[in-house]
Design a protein around this motif. Structure first.
Motif, PDB file in Angstrom:
ATOM      1  N   GLU A   6       0.821  -1.204   0.000  1.00  0.00           N
ATOM      2  CA  GLU A   6       0.000   0.000   0.000  1.00  0.00           C
ATOM      3  C   GLU A   6       0.861   1.261   0.000  1.00  0.00           C
ATOM      4  N   ARG A   7       1.957   1.214   0.748  1.00  0.00           N
ATOM      5  CA  ARG A   7       2.840   2.387   0.795  1.00  0.00           C
ATOM      6  C   ARG A   7       3.514   2.627  -0.553  1.00  0.00           C
ATOM      7  N   ILE A   8       3.894   1.567  -1.217  1.00  0.00           N
ATOM      8  CA  ILE A   8       4.515   1.699  -2.549  1.00  0.00           C
ATOM      9  C   ILE A   8       3.494   2.226  -3.555  1.00  0.00           C
ATOM     10  N   GLU A   9       2.297   1.696  -3.521  1.00  0.00           N
ATOM     11  CA  GLU A   9       1.264   2.168  -4.448  1.00  0.00           C
ATOM     12  C   GLU A   9       0.945   3.644  -4.205  1.00  0.00           C
ATOM     13  N   ALA A  10       1.017   4.066  -2.939  1.00  0.00           N
ATOM     14  CA  ALA A  10       0.757   5.472  -2.625  1.00  0.00           C
ATOM     15  C   ALA A  10       1.833   6.380  -3.212  1.00  0.00           C
ATOM     16  N   VAL A  11       3.074   5.913  -3.233  1.00  0.00           N
ATOM     17  CA  VAL A  11       4.165   6.696  -3.843  1.00  0.00           C
ATOM     18  C   VAL A  11       3.869   6.954  -5.311  1.00  0.00           C
TER      19      VAL A  11
END
Length: 297
Positions: A6-11
Motif C-alpha cells: 500500500e505504501r509503494i502504491e501510494a508513492v
C-alpha cells in the motif's frame, strides 16, 4: 506485506502514475516485495539487459571478438544520444557499442549489436533462464517502425516529427505502450534475470561479470539512484517511452547486501518531463529494500 504494498502504491499515486514493482535480495530465495510484480509491463529499453547478456555470452564463448570494429551507418541514426545522434558514420568496437547500449541507452548501438547477435541468440538467453513471460519483438528499429505505422507514417517518415504532431489520443493507443502488443515482461521475471546475472547463473561467470560491470557505469541518476544516498551503489538500466518510465537494477548497500529491484511506471500524463514520476521509481525501490532489510536483518 500488505502494508508495504500500500505504501509503494501510494508513492506512485502521489506522483501521478500507476506503478509495478518487484524486489528481492540477490542469492536469497525469499522474502520478496511485490506491488503488481506479476503484471505484464512494457519493457522499453530495459530489454537491453538480455541483449547485453546475449552479447556477453557470445564473447565468452569465442563466437564474437569484442575488439573487432564495426560501423554504425545512417540506417541506425534515428536521433537521440550516443551514436544514434551522430551526424556521420561511426566506427567502434563491439565492446564499446555494448558499453554505449547500457550506460547511455544508445539505440543505434543496441540495434547494431542486436543484428550481429540475431533474435534467436537473444531468445535463447530468455529460454535458458525460463523467463516464459518475457518477450522481445525485435530491437529499437522494430519498436520505432511500430510507432511510425501507428501514427500513419511511412518508413521514410521522421519519427520525431511524427511524435511532435501526434495527438494525446494517438500516443495513448500506441502498440509500444501495450504489453500485450510489444516487448514486455513482468517485474518478477526481470528481478529473476538480475539475480541470475549477479549469481553467475545466467552464463559463464566472465559473461555475467561483463554485464554487471557495464550496468554499474550507467549515467542516469534521476530514477532508481535518486532514492538512495551516496555510498549506495546502483547498477541498472532505464526504459522510456511516451508515458512509460522504468528502471531495473541491483542496489548494493554499504554492508554489502545486494537487492534486485524492477520498477515500471505508467504515468497519467504524456508530458515529456515528469520528474515526480522519475523520482517515484527511486522512492518506491527504497521502501521495498528497507522493508526487506528489516524483514531479514
Amino acid at each position: 506485506m500488505s502494508g508495504i504494498r500500500e505504501r509503494i502504491e501510494a508513492v506512485f499515486a502521489d506522483a501521478g502514475a500507476e506503478g509495478f514493482l518487484h524486489a528481492r535480495e540477490i542469492g536469497v530465495p525469499g522474502p520478496d516485495v511485490s506491488a503488481g510484480g506479476d503484471d505484464p509491463v512494457v519493457l522499453a529499453s530495459v530489454f537491453k539487459i538480455p541483449v547485453a547478456l546475449a552479447y556477453a555470452r557470445e564473447v565468452t564463448a569465442g563466437r564474437l571478438d569484442d575488439t573487432e570494429r564495426t560501423k554504425v551507418t545512417a540506417r541506425y541514426r534515428t536521433g537521440g544520444i550516443g551514436t544514434a545522434g551522430c551526424a556521420d558514420d561511426v566506427e567502434m568496437s563491439w565492446r564499446d557499442l555494448a558499453h554505449f547500449m547500457l550506460t547511455m541507452s544508445d539505440n543505434a548501438a543496441t540495434d547494431v549489436v542486436y543484428h550481429r547477435l540475431g533474435q534467436e541468440t537473444v531468445d535463447r538467453v530468455l529460454a535458458d533462464l525460463g523467463l516464459a513471460r518475457t518477450r522481445l519483438i525485435g530491437c529499437c528499429e522494430d519498436l520505432f517502425a511500430s510507432v511510425i505505422a501507428d501514427l500513419g507514417g511511412t518508413p521514410e517518415s521522421d519519427l520525431e516529427a511524427l511524435f511532435g504532431e501526434a495527438t494525446p489520443e494517438q500516443l495513448d493507443k500506441l502498440a509500444v505502450r501495450d504489453p500485450e502488443r510489444t516487448t514486455s515482461s513482468t517485474p518478477r521475471e526481470i528481478t529473476e534475470l538480475l539475480d541470475a546475472i549477479w549469481t553467475d547463473r545466467a552464463g559463464e561467470p566472465e559473461a555475467c561479470q561483463r554485464v554487471r560491470t557495464i550496468m554499474a557505469q550507467q549515467i542516469w541518476p534521476h530514477r532508481l539512484s535518486s532514492g538512495f544516498p551516496s555510498g549506495v551503489r546502483v547498477a541498472a538500466k532505464t526504459g522510456t517511452l511516451p508515458g512509460i518510465r522504468n528502471e531495473a537494477g541491483v542496489v548494493t548497500l554499504g554492508d554489502g547486501r545486494q537487492f534486485a529491484v524492477a520498477v515500471f511506471t505508467r504515468a497519467h500524463s504524456l508530458e515529456d518531463r515528469l520528474p515526480a514520476v522519475d523520482a517515484s521509481i527511486g522512492a518506491a525501490a527504497r521502501l521495498a529494500i528497507d522493508h526487506l532489510q528489516s524483514a531479514t536483518p
